[in-house]
Design an enzyme around this catalytic site. Structure first.
Site, PDB file in Angstrom:
ATOM      1  N   GLU A  32       1.344  -0.157  10.140  1.00 48.28           N
ATOM      2  CA  GLU A  32      -0.168  -0.328   9.855  1.00 48.28           C
ATOM      3  C   GLU A  32      -1.072   0.723  10.668  1.00 48.28           C
ATOM      4  O   GLU A  32      -1.516   0.783  11.711  1.00 48.28           O
ATOM      5  CB  GLU A  32       0.086  -1.186  11.213  1.00 48.28           C
ATOM      6  CG  GLU A  32       0.362  -2.963  10.322  1.00 48.28           C
ATOM      7  CD  GLU A  32      -0.524  -3.485   9.229  1.00 48.28           C
ATOM      8  OE1 GLU A  32       0.267  -4.654   9.304  1.00 48.28           O
ATOM      9  OE2 GLU A  32      -1.322  -3.693   9.949  1.00 48.28           O
ATOM     10  N   LEU A  56       1.003  -1.275   0.230  1.00 46.23           N
ATOM     11  CA  LEU A  56      -0.671  -0.306   0.385  1.00 46.23           C
ATOM     12  C   LEU A  56       0.942   1.476  -0.078  1.00 46.23           C
ATOM     13  O   LEU A  56       0.689   1.874  -0.577  1.00 46.23           O
ATOM     14  CB  LEU A  56      -1.269   0.178   1.565  1.00 46.23           C
ATOM     15  CG  LEU A  56      -2.196   1.482   1.553  1.00 46.23           C
ATOM     16  CD1 LEU A  56      -3.017   1.253   0.037  1.00 46.23           C
ATOM     17  CD2 LEU A  56      -2.347   1.201   2.922  1.00 46.23           C
TER      18      LEU A  56
HETATM   19  N1  COS Z   1     -13.284   0.217   7.381  1.00 44.76           N
HETATM   20  C1  COS Z   1     -13.695  -0.166   6.062  1.00 44.76           C
HETATM   21  N2  COS Z   1     -13.525   1.117   4.905  1.00 44.76           N
HETATM   22  C2  COS Z   1     -13.404   2.175   5.149  1.00 44.76           C
HETATM   23  C3  COS Z   1     -12.566   2.301   6.714  1.00 44.76           C
HETATM   24  C4  COS Z   1     -12.653   1.134   7.553  1.00 44.76           C
HETATM   25  N3  COS Z   1     -11.266   1.306   9.071  1.00 44.76           N
HETATM   26  N4  COS Z   1     -11.893   3.211   6.942  1.00 44.76           N
HETATM   27  C5  COS Z   1     -12.250   4.735   6.205  1.00 44.76           C
HETATM   28  N5  COS Z   1     -13.759   3.722   4.910  1.00 44.76           N
HETATM   29  C6  COS Z   1     -13.703   4.144   4.210  1.00 44.76           C
HETATM   30  C7  COS Z   1     -14.756   5.330   3.720  1.00 44.76           C
HETATM   31  O1  COS Z   1     -16.285   4.184   4.438  1.00 44.76           O
HETATM   32  C8  COS Z   1     -14.764   5.823   2.993  1.00 44.76           C
HETATM   33  O2  COS Z   1     -15.972   5.266   1.740  1.00 44.76           O
HETATM   34  P1  COS Z   1     -17.379   5.786   1.321  1.00 44.76           P
HETATM   35  O3  COS Z   1     -16.685   7.595   1.094  1.00 44.76           O
HETATM   36  O4  COS Z   1     -17.235   5.351   0.241  1.00 44.76           O
HETATM   37  O5  COS Z   1     -17.026   6.452   2.971  1.00 44.76           O
HETATM   38  C9  COS Z   1     -13.399   5.791   1.951  1.00 44.76           C
HETATM   39  O6  COS Z   1     -12.582   4.776   2.710  1.00 44.76           O
HETATM   40  C10 COS Z   1     -12.013   6.611   2.742  1.00 44.76           C
HETATM   41  O7  COS Z   1     -12.694   7.272   4.208  1.00 44.76           O
HETATM   42  P2  COS Z   1     -11.751   8.173   4.861  1.00 44.76           P
HETATM   43  O8  COS Z   1     -12.430   9.557   3.910  1.00 44.76           O
HETATM   44  O9  COS Z   1     -12.108   8.521   6.075  1.00 44.76           O
HETATM   45  O10 COS Z   1      -9.859   8.337   4.476  1.00 44.76           O
HETATM   46  P3  COS Z   1      -8.577   9.157   4.417  1.00 44.76           P
HETATM   47  O11 COS Z   1      -8.541   9.579   3.222  1.00 44.76           O
HETATM   48  O12 COS Z   1      -9.557  10.589   5.626  1.00 44.76           O
HETATM   49  O13 COS Z   1      -8.653   8.328   5.542  1.00 44.76           O
HETATM   50  C11 COS Z   1      -7.345   7.064   7.447  1.00 44.76           C
HETATM   51  C12 COS Z   1      -8.372   7.961   6.486  1.00 44.76           C
HETATM   52  C13 COS Z   1      -6.398   8.184   7.350  1.00 44.76           C
HETATM   53  C14 COS Z   1      -7.689   6.681   8.408  1.00 44.76           C
HETATM   54  C15 COS Z   1      -6.280   6.620   6.531  1.00 44.76           C
HETATM   55  O14 COS Z   1      -5.768   7.163   5.745  1.00 44.76           O
HETATM   56  C16 COS Z   1      -5.098   5.227   6.850  1.00 44.76           C
HETATM   57  O15 COS Z   1      -5.747   4.626   7.837  1.00 44.76           O
HETATM   58  N6  COS Z   1      -4.123   5.882   6.966  1.00 44.76           N
HETATM   59  C17 COS Z   1      -2.828   5.110   7.060  1.00 44.76           C
HETATM   60  C18 COS Z   1      -2.917   4.122   6.549  1.00 44.76           C
HETATM   61  C19 COS Z   1      -2.132   2.655   6.878  1.00 44.76           C
HETATM   62  O16 COS Z   1      -2.292   2.630   8.350  1.00 44.76           O
HETATM   63  N7  COS Z   1      -0.330   2.515   6.672  1.00 44.76           N
HETATM   64  C20 COS Z   1       0.399   1.224   7.076  1.00 44.76           C
HETATM   65  C21 COS Z   1       0.064   0.824   5.969  1.00 44.76           C
HETATM   66  S1  COS Z   1       0.635  -1.096   5.778  1.00 44.76           S
HETATM   67  S2  COS Z   1       3.061  -0.731   6.925  1.00 44.76           S
END
Ligand code: COS
Length: 379
Positions: free
Chosen positions: A362, A125
């Site tokens: 993560e 990712l």
């Molecule tokens: N489960 C399922 N769907 C999810 C979700 C979850 N936990 N969180 C968000 N979504 C969905 C939302 O529902 C939204 O879809 P809809 O527009 O259809 O409703 C879509 O994903 C986008 O969500 P959101 O607007 O919250 O996205 P953002 O760009 O604001 O990002 C964060 C949210 C910051 C939480 C996300 O980018 C994240 O987790 N970042 C960290 C990434 C990470 O952990 N990287 C490590 C990689 S592995 S080393």
């Protein structure tokens, strides 16, 4: 409310503990210092069922649930955090393919992860220019005859060099989360190059590389889930993955506490063992209490996932608290060791280095707070 483990959970924990103590722990420091990827140990772990703990039996898993997975992860991480991260990502990839894959995709890849035929699975990712802001990813997938052409680079991919299959996220549409699709990429896909191994601060017996896609071709049936729905696949997988990392961090913290306790019994200062000085006792007491609290948060998140209840917030809370706790506990254990903590003859320097990444990968602690706050405010 039930705090007792089931027989299956006890069995999985004991299996992981026995393996960790007999096979993993003895060479863990040496492997980590040399940066040796443990192919053979990972294969043995797969034989014990540790690569598909929450995967259905028909796909080679042990179907023992998320709590059992979390308990096993703590045991493995206590002995060798490098092996634990490889196990965590492989379990996450196997579960993700089971959840979103077609029967064909599941039967092609999952039994090979759970059996150890694949040394690992990978989760591609993150990119050089985007980690926390995952929906800003720039790798592209363009439609062509019979499939997709992939271009872009994935960064910091655990097991990227050795994984039999990677889940890849690429942009198939416009900007933002809705333009992203997930794909399955088998090892040795033409056009996929593996970058040099990263020289990491810790977890050196795990493999971390970049994956470079240059006009790589993937067939139409490589899509995992639906076109344009890949971001939710990633977020759902990461919710579960965060329970894995929280468990890993708790295991590292437990190892550090044990090392500190044992050292404090042996080492004498001012005419008595360290363990009889109140300053040391309070450090040990704080560490034990915080680890126990973290463990309960982690197991609660695991239980919610296992019983199909919403668990996003609890997984983020568990990850935030367990990983920050592990860092505090390792720092205290290091302090208790004095100058000996700073040399490689004692394992606490490794625990401290290994724990450091857990507040970052993560999803950083800051991202966990963002997820928790958003859900809290939404109500
Ligand atoms: N489960 C399922 N769907 C999810 C979700 C979850 N936990 N969180 C968000 N979504 C969905 C939302 O529902 C939204 O879809 P809809 O527009 O259809 O409703 C879509 O994903 C986008 O969500 P959101 O607007 O919250 O996205 P953002 O760009 O604001 O990002 C964060 C949210 C910051 C939480 C996300 O980018 C994240 O987790 N970042 C960290 C990434 C990470 O952990 N990287 C490590 C990689 S592995 S080393």
């Amino acid at each position: 409310m039930e705090f007792e483990l089931t027989e299956t959970q006890q069995l999985i924990r004991q299996t992981a503990r026995d393996f960790a103590v007999k096979e993993l722990e003895p060479g863990a420091g040496d492997r980590e210092h040399k940066g040796e990827y443990p192919f053979e140990l990972l294969r043995k772990m797969a034989e014990l069922g540790l690569m598909g703990i929450n995967v259905p039996e028909k796909w080679g898993g042990v179907e023992a649930g998320v709590v059992a997975y979390s308990l096993a992860m703590m045991e493995i991480a206590r002995a060798c955090a490098s092996t634990a991260v490889t196990m965590a990502v492989s379990n996450m990839v196997a579960e993700t393919i089971c959840k979103y894959g077609t029967q064909e995709q599941i039967s092609t890849h999952v039994p090979k992860i759970t059996s150890g035929e694949y040394s690992a699975g990978a989760f591609a990712l993150t990119e050089p220019g985007c980690g926390s802001d995952a929906s800003a990813l720039r790798t592209t997938a363009k439609k062509t005859d019979g499939g997709w052409i992939i271009n872009g680079t994935k960064q910091f991919i655990t097991s990227g060099e050795h994984a039999g299959v990677a889940v890849l996220w690429a942009r198939t549409g416009g900007p933002g989360a809705h333009g992203i699709t997930a794909f399955l990429v088998p090892k040795d896909t033409p056009g996929l190059k593996i970058g040099p191994e990263e020289k990491k601060m810790g977890l050196r017996a795990s493999n971390t590389v970049s994956m470079i896609f240059e006009d790589a071709f993937l067939p139409s049936d490589a899509i995992l889930g639906e076109e344009g729905k890949g971001f939710s696949v990633a977020m759902t997988a990461l919710d579960g993955g965060r329970i894995g990392v929280a468990s890993q961090a708790n295991g590292i913290g437990q190892a550090a506490l044990e090392a500190a306790r044992s050292y404090s019994l042996d080492r004498k200062t001012f005419g008595k063992p360290l363990s009889e000085h109140q300053a040391i006792q309070w450090m040990l007491a704080d560490s034990a209490t915080e680890l126990e609290a973290a463990r309960l948060l982690v197991l609660q998140a695991a239980y919610l996932k296992e019983t199909n209840k919403p668990f996003t917030k609890q997984a983020s809370m568990a990850k935030l608290f367990a990983t920050e706790t592990a860092n505090r506990v390792c720092a205290r254990a290091f302090q208790i060791h004095g100058g000996y903590g700073y040399i490689e003859d004692y394992p606490v320097e490794r625990y401290l280095r290994d724990a450091r990444i857990t507040t970052i990968y993560e999803g950083t602690s800051e991202i966990q707070r963002l997820v928790i706050a958003r859900l809290l405010i939404k109500g």
